[in-house]
Motif scaffolding. Structure first.
Motif, PDB file in Angstrom:
ATOM      1  N   LEU A 213      36.792  37.303   9.561  1.00 38.00           N
ATOM      2  CA  LEU A 213      36.568  38.208  10.690  1.00 38.00           C
ATOM      3  C   LEU A 213      35.941  37.468  11.863  1.00 38.00           C
ATOM      4  O   LEU A 213      36.368  37.634  13.023  1.00 38.00           O
ATOM      5  CB  LEU A 213      35.665  39.367  10.249  1.00 38.00           C
ATOM      6  CG  LEU A 213      35.317  40.413  11.314  1.00 38.00           C
ATOM      7  CD1 LEU A 213      36.570  41.117  11.810  1.00 38.00           C
ATOM      8  CD2 LEU A 213      34.319  41.436  10.762  1.00 38.00           C
ATOM      9  N   LYS A 214      34.946  36.647  11.595  1.00 33.88           N
ATOM     10  CA  LYS A 214      34.257  35.902  12.651  1.00 33.88           C
ATOM     11  C   LYS A 214      35.214  34.973  13.397  1.00 33.88           C
ATOM     12  O   LYS A 214      35.196  34.878  14.627  1.00 33.88           O
ATOM     13  CB  LYS A 214      33.102  35.093  12.042  1.00 33.88           C
ATOM     14  CG  LYS A 214      32.178  34.445  13.056  1.00 33.88           C
ATOM     15  CD  LYS A 214      31.043  33.721  12.360  1.00 33.88           C
ATOM     16  CE  LYS A 214      30.031  33.187  13.353  1.00 33.88           C
ATOM     17  NZ  LYS A 214      29.290  34.239  14.050  1.00 33.88           N
ATOM     18  N   LEU A 215      36.071  34.287  12.653  1.00 34.53           N
ATOM     19  CA  LEU A 215      36.994  33.335  13.258  1.00 34.53           C
ATOM     20  C   LEU A 215      38.110  34.031  14.040  1.00 34.53           C
ATOM     21  O   LEU A 215      38.589  33.502  15.057  1.00 34.53           O
ATOM     22  CB  LEU A 215      37.584  32.424  12.181  1.00 34.53           C
ATOM     23  CG  LEU A 215      36.585  31.431  11.561  1.00 34.53           C
ATOM     24  CD1 LEU A 215      37.162  30.818  10.290  1.00 34.53           C
ATOM     25  CD2 LEU A 215      36.216  30.346  12.565  1.00 34.53           C
ATOM     26  N   ILE A 216      38.525  35.209  13.587  1.00 36.14           N
ATOM     27  CA  ILE A 216      39.514  35.981  14.355  1.00 36.14           C
ATOM     28  C   ILE A 216      38.881  36.507  15.634  1.00 36.14           C
ATOM     29  O   ILE A 216      39.493  36.474  16.717  1.00 36.14           O
ATOM     30  CB  ILE A 216      40.083  37.146  13.513  1.00 36.14           C
ATOM     31  CG1 ILE A 216      40.963  36.610  12.384  1.00 36.14           C
ATOM     32  CG2 ILE A 216      40.908  38.090  14.398  1.00 36.14           C
ATOM     33  CD1 ILE A 216      41.526  37.684  11.470  1.00 36.14           C
ATOM     34  N   GLN A 217      37.653  36.988  15.540  1.00 29.54           N
ATOM     35  CA  GLN A 217      36.969  37.537  16.710  1.00 29.54           C
ATOM     36  C   GLN A 217      36.741  36.499  17.805  1.00 29.54           C
ATOM     37  O   GLN A 217      36.796  36.831  18.992  1.00 29.54           O
ATOM     38  CB  GLN A 217      35.632  38.159  16.289  1.00 29.54           C
ATOM     39  CG  GLN A 217      35.779  39.472  15.537  1.00 29.54           C
ATOM     40  CD  GLN A 217      34.465  39.984  14.963  1.00 29.54           C
ATOM     41  OE1 GLN A 217      33.537  39.200  14.702  1.00 29.54           O
ATOM     42  NE2 GLN A 217      34.368  41.287  14.750  1.00 29.54           N
ATOM     43  N   ASN A 218      36.468  35.254  17.406  1.00 35.34           N
ATOM     44  CA  ASN A 218      36.265  34.225  18.440  1.00 35.34           C
ATOM     45  C   ASN A 218      37.564  33.484  18.779  1.00 35.34           C
ATOM     46  O   ASN A 218      37.550  32.458  19.472  1.00 35.34           O
ATOM     47  CB  ASN A 218      35.148  33.246  18.044  1.00 35.34           C
ATOM     48  CG  ASN A 218      35.494  32.385  16.849  1.00 35.34           C
ATOM     49  OD1 ASN A 218      36.662  32.208  16.500  1.00 35.34           O
ATOM     50  ND2 ASN A 218      34.476  31.835  16.208  1.00 35.34           N
ATOM     51  N   ASP A 219      38.683  34.000  18.275  1.00 32.68           N
ATOM     52  CA  ASP A 219      40.026  33.520  18.603  1.00 32.68           C
ATOM     53  C   ASP A 219      40.325  32.111  18.089  1.00 32.68           C
ATOM     54  O   ASP A 219      41.260  31.453  18.570  1.00 32.68           O
ATOM     55  CB  ASP A 219      40.258  33.585  20.120  1.00 32.68           C
ATOM     56  CG  ASP A 219      41.739  33.637  20.473  1.00 32.68           C
ATOM     57  OD1 ASP A 219      42.502  34.249  19.707  1.00 32.68           O
ATOM     58  OD2 ASP A 219      42.138  33.036  21.496  1.00 32.68           O
ATOM     59  N   SER A 220      39.564  31.646  17.130  1.00 35.06           N
ATOM     60  CA  SER A 220      39.877  30.352  16.513  1.00 35.06           C
ATOM     61  C   SER A 220      40.969  30.523  15.459  1.00 35.06           C
ATOM     62  O   SER A 220      41.868  29.690  15.342  1.00 35.06           O
ATOM     63  CB  SER A 220      38.628  29.766  15.850  1.00 35.06           C
ATOM     64  OG  SER A 220      37.628  29.522  16.804  1.00 35.06           O
ATOM     65  N   LEU A 221      40.876  31.603  14.688  1.00 29.92           N
ATOM     66  CA  LEU A 221      41.911  31.956  13.725  1.00 29.92           C
ATOM     67  C   LEU A 221      42.839  32.964  14.393  1.00 29.92           C
ATOM     68  O   LEU A 221      42.426  34.074  14.736  1.00 29.92           O
ATOM     69  CB  LEU A 221      41.285  32.556  12.461  1.00 29.92           C
ATOM     70  CG  LEU A 221      42.240  33.003  11.357  1.00 29.92           C
ATOM     71  CD1 LEU A 221      43.060  31.841  10.818  1.00 29.92           C
ATOM     72  CD2 LEU A 221      41.472  33.676  10.224  1.00 29.92           C
ATOM     73  N   LYS A 222      44.079  32.570  14.593  1.00 29.05           N
ATOM     74  CA  LYS A 222      45.019  33.417  15.336  1.00 29.05           C
ATOM     75  C   LYS A 222      45.939  34.174  14.378  1.00 29.05           C
ATOM     76  O   LYS A 222      46.139  33.743  13.233  1.00 29.05           O
ATOM     77  CB  LYS A 222      45.833  32.548  16.304  1.00 29.05           C
ATOM     78  CG  LYS A 222      44.954  31.735  17.248  1.00 29.05           C
ATOM     79  CD  LYS A 222      45.762  30.941  18.235  1.00 29.05           C
ATOM     80  CE  LYS A 222      44.884  29.982  19.027  1.00 29.05           C
ATOM     81  NZ  LYS A 222      43.777  30.650  19.688  1.00 29.05           N
ATOM     82  N   THR A 223      46.462  35.278  14.839  1.00 31.55           N
ATOM     83  CA  THR A 223      47.332  36.121  14.004  1.00 31.55           C
ATOM     84  C   THR A 223      48.774  36.140  14.513  1.00 31.55           C
ATOM     85  O   THR A 223      49.589  36.918  14.029  1.00 31.55           O
ATOM     86  CB  THR A 223      46.785  37.565  13.973  1.00 31.55           C
ATOM     87  OG1 THR A 223      46.722  38.078  15.312  1.00 31.55           O
ATOM     88  CG2 THR A 223      45.384  37.612  13.366  1.00 31.55           C
ATOM     89  N   LYS A 224      49.089  35.271  15.456  1.00 30.20           N
ATOM     90  CA  LYS A 224      50.417  35.264  16.076  1.00 30.20           C
ATOM     91  C   LYS A 224      51.538  35.080  15.059  1.00 30.20           C
ATOM     92  O   LYS A 224      52.590  35.718  15.138  1.00 30.20           O
ATOM     93  CB  LYS A 224      50.462  34.146  17.126  1.00 30.20           C
ATOM     94  CG  LYS A 224      51.763  34.073  17.899  1.00 30.20           C
ATOM     95  CD  LYS A 224      51.701  32.950  18.923  1.00 30.20           C
ATOM     96  CE  LYS A 224      53.009  32.852  19.696  1.00 30.20           C
ATOM     97  NZ  LYS A 224      52.984  31.734  20.679  1.00 30.20           N
TER      98      LYS A 224
END
Length: 275
Positions: A213-224
């Motif tokens: 969750l933390k990495l998605i929120q700071n846009d480091s882990l992307k969901t594209k």
């Protein structure tokens, strides 16, 4: 003749002798009472210790729970959509309005459904992944050609770092030559994971709700490029808790589902599986 204050000079010799005898008797009686009281106290303490000692020790031993290595529940793959949604609603009861629930509601088309029955046992993982993600090798090749950094094809979410490591090892044959990123807090700094994601094409991400969750929120882990999200649903820890039952994990898992995974599933961007 002046006497020192406190001397009982007004008593006769006989009176003095009688007084000394009486004083000596009183002292003996007092000492006797003290000794008797001391013995009585010791005796009561010994009785108390003997009463509590062995019995209490046995009781404490009886109260200790036996260590449970892995207790699991079974789930049929076809039940995944109903189980996921009903559990989510139960876990958010009172915190989300009817309209908020409608915004994130999912149906069967949002889930990976198969005919297998699984319990979260590691020896079932390979078969499960092959069933629900049959085109994995082709998907890996496509992502390699696109070259997008930090956006895995598959995200596996579990409750604890130790369980993540075990699942990652059990999935080795399924993953093949793909690049894996481990996403949990134990021995791993956020900054290190951010740098790795920004610089690498990753195919298989596996970790805990909080760090993901933390990495998605700071846009480091992307969901594209994310196509599959697998939740480690049926496995239970030594306290018999599923991931959704653990207070320290539940909040982040609910946020991850509500804010990111369910909306993407509703938009047909990804599918959700329960292992």
């Amino acid at each position: 003749m002046a006497d020192a204050l406190g001397d009982e000079w007004w008593l006769s010799e006989k009176d003095v002798e009688d007084t000394e005898i009486e004083t000596e008797r009183k002292n003996k009686r007092r000492k006797g009472e003290d000794v008797e009281g001391h013995l009585e106290n010791n005796s009561s303490k010994q009785i108390k210790l003997s009463d509590d000692g062995p019995n209490e020790s046995k009781a404490k031993k009886r109260r200790k729970k036996s260590k449970i290595e892995s207790i699991s529940t079974k789930l049929h793959g076809s039940e995944a959509p109903n189980v996921l949604w009903s559990t989510f609603c139960d876990s958010t009861a009172g915190s989300l309005t009817t309209l908020e629930l409608e915004d994130v509601s999912i149906d069967d088309s949002c889930c990976l459904v198969d005919d297998s029955i699984h319990s979260g046992s590691l020896n079932e993982l390979l078969s499960y992944l092959n069933n629900v993600v049959p085109q994995w090798t082709r998907d890996v090749d496509k992502l390699n050609n696109k070259g997008d950094h930090g956006s895995p094809l598959l995200l596996f979410v579990s409750s604890a770092a130790t369980r993540v490591v075990e699942l990652n090892r059990a999935a080795t044959e399924f993953k093949g030559k793909c690049k894996t990123v481990k996403l949990f807090a134990k021995h791993m700094k956020v900054s290190e994971q951010e740098r790795f994601l920004e610089s690498q094409v990753v195919h298989f991400g596996i970790g805990t709700p909080s760090r993901i969750l933390k990495l998605i929120q700071n846009d480091s882990l992307k969901t594209k490029r994310l196509k599959y999200v697998i939740l480690d649903w049926t496995w239970r820890d030594q306290k018999l808790r599923r991931m959704i039952d653990i207070p320290e994990v539940r909040g982040e898992l609910i946020s991850l589902l509500k804010d990111f995974i369910f909306p993407l599933a509703k938009a047909s961007k990804l599918k959700i599986g329960l292992f």
